[in-house]
Enzyme design. Structure first.
Site, PDB file in Angstrom:
ATOM      1  N   VAL A 136       1.373  -1.136  -0.039  1.00  0.00           N
ATOM      2  CA  VAL A 136      -0.094  -0.458   0.031  1.00  0.00           C
ATOM      3  C   VAL A 136       0.749   1.463  -0.163  1.00  0.00           C
ATOM      4  O   VAL A 136       0.381   2.537  -0.284  1.00  0.00           O
ATOM      5  CB  VAL A 136      -1.109  -0.140   0.884  1.00  0.00           C
ATOM      6  CG1 VAL A 136      -1.427  -1.057   1.188  1.00  0.00           C
ATOM      7  CG2 VAL A 136      -0.801   0.133   2.631  1.00  0.00           C
TER       8      VAL A 136
ATOM      9  N   SER B  48      -4.638   4.584  16.927  1.00  0.00           N
ATOM     10  CA  SER B  48      -4.511   3.511  18.416  1.00  0.00           C
ATOM     11  C   SER B  48      -4.013   3.818  19.764  1.00  0.00           C
ATOM     12  O   SER B  48      -4.097   5.351  19.494  1.00  0.00           O
ATOM     13  CB  SER B  48      -2.484   2.975  18.545  1.00  0.00           C
ATOM     14  OG  SER B  48      -1.957   2.266  19.710  1.00  0.00           O
TER      15      SER B  48
ATOM     16  N   TYR C 216       5.544   5.409  14.784  1.00  0.00           N
ATOM     17  CA  TYR C 216       4.087   4.012  14.987  1.00  0.00           C
ATOM     18  C   TYR C 216       3.191   4.980  15.901  1.00  0.00           C
ATOM     19  O   TYR C 216       1.989   5.304  14.567  1.00  0.00           O
ATOM     20  CB  TYR C 216       4.435   2.731  16.142  1.00  0.00           C
ATOM     21  CG  TYR C 216       3.154   2.112  15.713  1.00  0.00           C
ATOM     22  CD1 TYR C 216       1.778   1.803  14.907  1.00  0.00           C
ATOM     23  CD2 TYR C 216       2.030   2.707  17.025  1.00  0.00           C
ATOM     24  CE1 TYR C 216       1.203   0.401  14.833  1.00  0.00           C
ATOM     25  CE2 TYR C 216       0.498   1.062  17.203  1.00  0.00           C
ATOM     26  CZ  TYR C 216       0.697   0.958  15.894  1.00  0.00           C
ATOM     27  OH  TYR C 216      -0.857   0.383  15.854  1.00  0.00           O
ATOM     28  N   ALA C 217       3.407   5.753  16.960  1.00  0.00           N
ATOM     29  CA  ALA C 217       1.792   6.723  17.789  1.00  0.00           C
ATOM     30  C   ALA C 217       1.907   7.830  16.414  1.00  0.00           C
ATOM     31  O   ALA C 217       1.016   8.231  16.187  1.00  0.00           O
ATOM     32  CB  ALA C 217       2.302   7.140  18.511  1.00  0.00           C
ATOM     33  N   ALA C 218       3.194   8.285  16.072  1.00  0.00           N
ATOM     34  CA  ALA C 218       2.980   9.264  14.638  1.00  0.00           C
ATOM     35  C   ALA C 218       1.961   9.894  13.438  1.00  0.00           C
ATOM     36  O   ALA C 218       1.129   9.950  13.557  1.00  0.00           O
ATOM     37  CB  ALA C 218       3.750  10.071  14.670  1.00  0.00           C
ATOM     38  N   SER C 219       2.176   8.337  13.251  1.00  0.00           N
ATOM     39  CA  SER C 219       1.965   7.729  12.265  1.00  0.00           C
ATOM     40  C   SER C 219      -0.130   7.684  12.482  1.00  0.00           C
ATOM     41  O   SER C 219      -0.657   7.565  11.731  1.00  0.00           O
ATOM     42  CB  SER C 219       2.062   6.765  11.454  1.00  0.00           C
ATOM     43  OG  SER C 219       1.622   5.016  12.031  1.00  0.00           O
ATOM     44  N   LYS C 220      -0.231   7.101  13.425  1.00  0.00           N
ATOM     45  CA  LYS C 220      -1.686   6.308  14.141  1.00  0.00           C
ATOM     46  C   LYS C 220      -2.613   7.595  14.355  1.00  0.00           C
ATOM     47  O   LYS C 220      -3.884   7.691  14.141  1.00  0.00           O
ATOM     48  CB  LYS C 220      -1.949   5.264  14.723  1.00  0.00           C
ATOM     49  CG  LYS C 220      -1.386   4.162  14.072  1.00  0.00           C
ATOM     50  CD  LYS C 220      -2.027   3.313  13.252  1.00  0.00           C
ATOM     51  CE  LYS C 220      -2.035   2.369  12.811  1.00  0.00           C
ATOM     52  NZ  LYS C 220      -2.961   1.643  11.660  1.00  0.00           N
TER      53      LYS C 220
END
Length: 240
Positions: A58, A136, A149-153
Site C-alpha cells: 500500500v 491506536s 508508530y504513534a505519530a503515524s496513527k
C-alpha cells in the site's frame, strides 16, 4: 441478558488491506462467511478461504491504483473498505533512522491515503459505502519506543475525520477504530513479555476475532448514522 448479533453481507464487495493476518484476516474471514466478496490486499500471502488475494504494497501508489482498478473491473463496485495495513517497530526516538521513520509513515499513513484516494471516487458515484481506518490508544498514552508508530496513527484521526466530512453529502461513511490491545502479529512482535503480562493482569488482551466484530458493526447498516467518529474498544478486565 445475552444477545446475539448477526450480519448479512451477501453480494457486498469489501476490501481489506493488511488482510493476511491479525484483525484484517479475522475481518476478511468473517465477511466472507457472511456472503461478501472479499478482496484482501497485503504484501504477504493471505491464507483466507474464499477471498480474492492480491499482493499489494500500500506504500506504492501505483500498486494501489492497479488494485482498485482490478476491483472495479471484476466486481463493478466497492461497498466497504477496511484499511488496516500497518507496521510497528519499536526503538528509542533518537535511534530512529530517516528510512525507518519514513517507512512507518509510508505504510501506516500514506498507505491509507493511497487507498482512500482511489476508492473515494467509486463510493461517491455509488452514493454509498463504509470506510474503517485504524488508529491506536498509544496516540493518547504514548509508549517507550513507539513514537514513529504513534505519530503515524495520530495522523489517521485527522485524515479520517476530514474524509468523513467530505463524503457525508454522498452517503459514504468513514470512521476510525482504536482496537485496543489485541493479540495480532504486530503487537506480539513489538511488545515485551513484561508488557504482555501487565496487560494480561489488568485489562486483558483480546483476540483479532473480538476486534473484527466491531469492524463488522462499523461497515454494516447497523452503524448507518455514524461517521467521523473515533471508536475505542474498551477491554473488559478478566475475572478472578
Amino acid at each position: 441478558m445475552a444477545t446475539s448479533v448477526t450480519y448479512d453481507f451477501t453480494g457486498a464487495v469489501i476490501l481489506v488491506s493488511g488482510g493476511a493476518s491479525g484483525i484484517g484476516a479475522a475481518t476478511a474471514r468473517a465477511c466472507a462467511e457472511r456472503g461478501a466478496k472479499v478482496v484482501v490486499a497485503d504484501v504477504a500471502d493471505a491464507a483466507v478461504p474464499g477471498i480474492d488475494a492480491q499482493r499489494v504494497d500500500v506504500a506504492d501508489p501505483a500498486a494501489v491504483k492497479q488494485l482498485v482498478e482490478h476491483i472495479e473491473r471484476v466486481y463493478g463496485r466497492l461497498d466497504a473498505a477496511v484499511l488496516g495495513a500497518a507496521i510497528q517497530l519499536r526503538m528509542p526516538t533518537e535511534a530512529i533512522s530517516d528510512a525507518e521513520w519514513r517507512r512507518h509513515l509510508a505504510i501506516n499513513l500514506d498507505g491509507v491515503f493511497h487507498c482512500l484516494r482511489e476508492i473515494i471516487p467509486i463510493m461517491k458515484r455509488q452514493r454509498s459505502g463504509a470506510i474503517v481506518t485504524f488508529t491506536s490508544g498509544l496516540v493518547n498514552t504514548g509508549w517507550p519506543g513507539a513514537s514513529a508508530y504513534a505519530a503515524s496513527k495520530g495522523a489517521i484521526i485527522g485524515l479520517t475525520r476530514c474524509v468523513a466530512q467530505e463524503l457525508r453529502p454522498f452517503g459514504v461513511r468513514a470512521n476510525a477504530l482504536v482496537p485496543g490491545v489485541t493479540a495480532t502479529p504486530i503487537f506480539l512482535a513489538a511488545s515485551t513479555a513484561a508488557e504482555r503480562a501487565m496487560y494480561e493482569g489488568s485489562i486483558g488482551i483480546s483476540t483479532p476475532e473480538d476486534a473484527a466484530a466491531t469492524v463488522l458493526y462499523l461497515i454494516s447498516d447497523a452503524s448507518a448514522n455514524l461517521t467521523g467518529a473515533v471508536i475505542e474498544r474498551r477491554l473488559v478486565p478478566p475475572r478472578g
